[in-house]
Design a protein around this motif. Sequence first.
Motif, PDB file in Angstrom:
ATOM      1  N   THR A  16      -7.758   2.534  -7.288  1.00  0.00           N
ATOM      2  CA  THR A  16      -6.557   1.915  -7.849  1.00  0.00           C
ATOM      3  C   THR A  16      -5.468   1.886  -6.780  1.00  0.00           C
ATOM      4  O   THR A  16      -5.639   2.442  -5.691  1.00  0.00           O
ATOM      5  N   THR A  18      -2.813   3.443  -6.424  1.00  0.00           N
ATOM      6  CA  THR A  18      -2.272   4.738  -6.014  1.00  0.00           C
ATOM      7  C   THR A  18      -3.121   5.438  -4.960  1.00  0.00           C
ATOM      8  O   THR A  18      -2.732   6.501  -4.476  1.00  0.00           O
ATOM      9  N   ASP A  19      -4.248   4.852  -4.590  1.00  0.00           N
ATOM     10  CA  ASP A  19      -4.992   5.371  -3.437  1.00  0.00           C
ATOM     11  C   ASP A  19      -4.238   5.134  -2.138  1.00  0.00           C
ATOM     12  O   ASP A  19      -4.541   5.759  -1.113  1.00  0.00           O
ATOM     13  N   GLU A  24       3.309   5.093  -6.002  1.00  0.00           N
ATOM     14  CA  GLU A  24       3.147   5.601  -7.358  1.00  0.00           C
ATOM     15  C   GLU A  24       3.231   4.424  -8.337  1.00  0.00           C
ATOM     16  O   GLU A  24       3.907   3.431  -8.057  1.00  0.00           O
ATOM     17  N   SER A 147       3.352   7.993 -11.276  1.00  0.00           N
ATOM     18  CA  SER A 147       2.721   9.108 -10.563  1.00  0.00           C
ATOM     19  C   SER A 147       1.738   8.547  -9.555  1.00  0.00           C
ATOM     20  O   SER A 147       1.493   7.340  -9.505  1.00  0.00           O
ATOM     21  N   GLY A 148       1.158   9.437  -8.793  1.00  0.00           N
ATOM     22  CA  GLY A 148       0.123   9.058  -7.841  1.00  0.00           C
ATOM     23  C   GLY A 148      -1.274   9.186  -8.404  1.00  0.00           C
ATOM     24  O   GLY A 148      -2.249   9.082  -7.662  1.00  0.00           O
ATOM     25  N   GLN A 149      -1.389   9.395  -9.717  1.00  0.00           N
ATOM     26  CA  GLN A 149      -2.701   9.504 -10.363  1.00  0.00           C
ATOM     27  C   GLN A 149      -3.346   8.124 -10.479  1.00  0.00           C
ATOM     28  O   GLN A 149      -2.670   7.095 -10.375  1.00  0.00           O
ATOM     29  N   PRO A 150      -4.672   8.081 -10.705  1.00  0.00           N
ATOM     30  CA  PRO A 150      -5.327   6.780 -10.899  1.00  0.00           C
ATOM     31  C   PRO A 150      -4.621   5.965 -11.983  1.00  0.00           C
ATOM     32  O   PRO A 150      -4.192   6.501 -13.006  1.00  0.00           O
ATOM     33  N   VAL A 151      -4.512   4.674 -11.773  1.00  0.00           N
ATOM     34  CA  VAL A 151      -3.721   3.815 -12.647  1.00  0.00           C
ATOM     35  C   VAL A 151      -4.497   3.468 -13.919  1.00  0.00           C
ATOM     36  O   VAL A 151      -5.614   2.958 -13.845  1.00  0.00           O
TER      37      VAL A 151
END
Length: 345
Positions: A16, A18-19, A24, A147-151
């Motif tokens: 995604t 955020t990689d 973010e 956030s930087g988590q997977p979207v």
Amino acid sequence: MPKSAIDPTTGLYPGTLTDVRGIEVGHHTFTGRPTGCSVVVARGSAVGGVDVRGAAPGTRETDLLAPANLVERVHAVLLSGGSAWGLDAASGVMRWLEEQGIGLLVGDAPGQLVPLVPAAVLFDLHVGDARLRPGAEAGHAACVAASGQPVPQGCVGAGAGATVGKMFGMGCAMKSGIGSASVTVDGVTVGALIAVNALGDVIDPANGATLAGARTADGAALRGTNRALLAGEPSLAILAGSNTTIGVIATDAPLTKAQAQRLATVGHDGLARAIAPVHTMSDGDTLFALGTGLAGHSPGFNVLAVMATEAVARACVNAVCAAQGLRLAAGWWPGSRDLQTARHQ
């Protein structure tokens, strides 16, 4: 695009946005009707570019991204439903960035911090109560969720009210959403986040199969919009601007402002690989490009261009494959998986 690239567990292309280092993403999705907004935040700022190809765009702060203009870096990009009303959500994004101390310093006095937030919107007012649309509070809420988590993908954020395959009327359309994907080469990542609200169909570039789009009159099968038009089937009158695919491409490779604009330009090749027809008079297709530079090196711009095209095409596929069907009083718009399930029953 090899079929093996699809994750067999999720049925989606991997990765995604955020990689990309320094990026973010946050969504805000309404509960009262299918609409919402999505924000891409670059806390450390990013070099920005844009390319508007559709004939009916809805945008904000795109002029500042022209390579000849002064400001080089931006702090966030907003994608929103709600048509032109949704542009107001960018004010909420600005407010959140100011609260975080993020923006362009234009003086020493309080209040002289200006966050730069280009934005683009899509038309989803025909899905549910059109009086409900993203505003400043929705934009602020999307930032809080960033956030930087997977979207999350599918019917969320700016993709909540997205549909595709509308050349022959909304009764033949299908549900779409927002999708994301990324590609990494030599330690550099290019990712894309695309809200697909296209007039046309979404195609899997791996095999040319139509994944979602205009259905036949009985709703049981896909007719193939380009094929139907070339066979002489008449399209319906379509309100200009009632469709649009909007998105953000980002990389952690260093970019100049001119290169960011060029990356947005070649990203439209990914739309052309996955959407047919694309860039119509009723679409406002707009892609932004961001470069954080945090990778510290680049595999070369031509490689970045190929990566961007691939990431955009994959994100478009993910947008429809992750979408769930929507049933309202106005009609039933199945998702890609709904139609596949029906075929096998």
